[in-house]
Design a protein around this motif. Sequence first.
Motif, PDB file in Angstrom:
ATOM      1  N   SER A 120      38.731  38.588  34.621  1.00 25.25           N
ATOM      2  CA  SER A 120      39.911  37.818  35.000  1.00 25.25           C
ATOM      3  C   SER A 120      40.639  37.417  33.729  1.00 25.25           C
ATOM      4  N   ASN A 121      41.774  38.035  33.483  1.00 21.66           N
ATOM      5  CA  ASN A 121      42.537  37.692  32.281  1.00 21.66           C
ATOM      6  C   ASN A 121      43.177  36.314  32.396  1.00 21.66           C
ATOM      7  N   GLN A 122      43.428  35.868  33.632  1.00 21.59           N
ATOM      8  CA  GLN A 122      43.982  34.528  33.830  1.00 21.59           C
ATOM      9  C   GLN A 122      42.971  33.451  33.478  1.00 21.59           C
ATOM     10  N   ASN A 123      41.708  33.720  33.779  1.00 22.73           N
ATOM     11  CA  ASN A 123      40.634  32.763  33.514  1.00 22.73           C
ATOM     12  C   ASN A 123      39.521  33.488  32.762  1.00 22.73           C
ATOM     13  N   PRO A 124      39.693  33.687  31.464  1.00 31.26           N
ATOM     14  CA  PRO A 124      38.778  34.537  30.695  1.00 31.26           C
ATOM     15  C   PRO A 124      37.350  34.010  30.614  1.00 31.26           C
ATOM     16  N   GLY A 125      37.135  32.741  30.960  1.00 32.47           N
ATOM     17  CA  GLY A 125      35.781  32.190  30.914  1.00 32.47           C
ATOM     18  C   GLY A 125      35.039  32.279  32.235  1.00 32.47           C
ATOM     19  N   TRP A 126      35.646  32.895  33.247  1.00 35.75           N
ATOM     20  CA  TRP A 126      35.040  32.981  34.575  1.00 35.75           C
ATOM     21  C   TRP A 126      34.672  34.423  34.913  1.00 35.75           C
ATOM     22  N   ARG A 178      32.875  37.890  31.985  1.00 34.38           N
ATOM     23  CA  ARG A 178      33.902  37.030  31.400  1.00 34.38           C
ATOM     24  C   ARG A 178      34.737  37.840  30.409  1.00 34.38           C
ATOM     25  N   ALA A 179      36.041  37.667  30.471  1.00 33.76           N
ATOM     26  CA  ALA A 179      36.936  38.439  29.597  1.00 33.76           C
ATOM     27  C   ALA A 179      36.653  38.159  28.130  1.00 33.76           C
ATOM     28  N   HIS A 180      36.346  36.897  27.802  1.00 33.97           N
ATOM     29  CA  HIS A 180      36.122  36.605  26.382  1.00 33.97           C
ATOM     30  C   HIS A 180      34.807  37.199  25.879  1.00 33.97           C
ATOM     31  N   ASP A 181      33.847  37.482  26.789  1.00 31.33           N
ATOM     32  CA  ASP A 181      32.635  38.194  26.378  1.00 31.33           C
ATOM     33  C   ASP A 181      32.943  39.658  26.090  1.00 31.33           C
ATOM     34  N   LEU A 182      33.743  40.270  26.967  1.00 29.19           N
ATOM     35  CA  LEU A 182      34.086  41.682  26.781  1.00 29.19           C
ATOM     36  C   LEU A 182      34.845  41.900  25.475  1.00 29.19           C
ATOM     37  N   GLN A 183      35.655  40.927  25.095  1.00 32.40           N
ATOM     38  CA  GLN A 183      36.435  41.067  23.862  1.00 32.40           C
ATOM     39  C   GLN A 183      35.547  41.212  22.627  1.00 32.40           C
TER      40      GLN A 183
END
Length: 469
Positions: A111-117, A134-139
Amino acid sequence: MSGPLSTGDELHAFASRLYPICRSITGGGVRQTLKIVGEQIPLKIHEVRSGTSVFDWEVPLEWNIEDACVLDPDGRRVVDFQAHNLHIVSYSEPVSVSLELAELRSRLHVSNQNPGWIPYRTSYYKRNWGFCLRAHDLQRWRDGIYRVEISSTLATGSLTYGELVLPGASRDEVVIFTHVCHPSLANDNTSGIAIATALGAWLAGRERRYTYRLVFAPGTIGSLCWLKRNENRLARIKHGLVLGLLGDPAPWTYKKSRRGDTRIDAIAEYVISDLDPASRIMDFEPYGYDERQLCSPGFNLPVGRLTRSINGGYPQYHSSADDLTLVRPQALERSLTACRRILEVLEADRRYVNLMPKGEPRLGKRGLYGTVGGQSPAARENAMLWVLNQSDGEHSLLDVSQRAGVGFDTICDAATALESAGLLREVARTRRQNNEATQPKSGRKPVRRTASAAVRGARRAGSKKGERR
């Protein structure tokens, strides 16, 4: 059976037991959930075999999962089903493969809107597999070879749903439906399961005018299976509620039935607006939960839906943020109160006929009116005047209450007093007694003889007399 669920803390604790279970539209997670519900109320478990045709649908293969993960180039679990069951796309087929990150990306959902979910995704009717994270993990992932392991099964089995039937004085039924197919999503729908379970236990301990049928089933395909199996008795359903999303702090939302003017629509609107003026009423739309199937044009059942937030109407919807911190004990307790109150009003709401409709009957001689004149009637007396005036067989007690601006309970008490005094009779009872009066005592319909048949009978009798003479 375990102790009853009534307080917010008890409801929250029950929802907490359900929360970790990996549910889907079939499989062991649903059965485990129904087993826990069965500790509170005596459910009958139904199994519908894979491949069964259900209207335009088919029951899919049964899905179960033991483990799933993605290992990075260093062998570390960077996606771990054991840490959160939303990490797996529901109904993912078994996989054991190594892929470059570029190849794997199309199977990864964020979820790019909620990168921590962690988002919630499914693929019930198309063979597929994937992971959510989580998007921030994938980054933080670097290029390289990633190992994918999914230990799941897709095999012939069955879809499971649970049902509790509580007989009442009438065969007319009230159906209460809640979905049991979502994994670790607290508001959607461990809250609805908890409320429906508590409601079933409460109903089981009281006298019932209606027969109640509580159904705990997977969404869409589960309600379709139930409709298919119960199609011959659907005419008995006079009222119904779909329950879900009842634990978040938002005001209640009642979604009307497809008909839009049923008794359950009027009662639910009255109750939740009375308990919380901020409550919202929405018209029917063909998107949502199992009211879509129950209110489809081929059935068009008088069923509405009660939630707090609506599906898709709160930021945490279908994500890992829909956790037990979102579901509040007080919100659960008040939701149970609202559901109970809706059913209390439904049970008490009746239509009456005034047996002395020409002018006002003399209430004083029946001990129903004050003995000193010249003053305005007291609240109870005013309620009786309203009930007498509106009891024409068409207006229900709720109709009278709303028109008079008098509390529903006060109107009910007035009707009870007037009925006891012989001034009112319930419409259903009147019709039933009239029907019984026209039937022979044997219960068989009287034989209707045509004029020609009567003439033929007389001729035969005359002929026999002539023969005897």
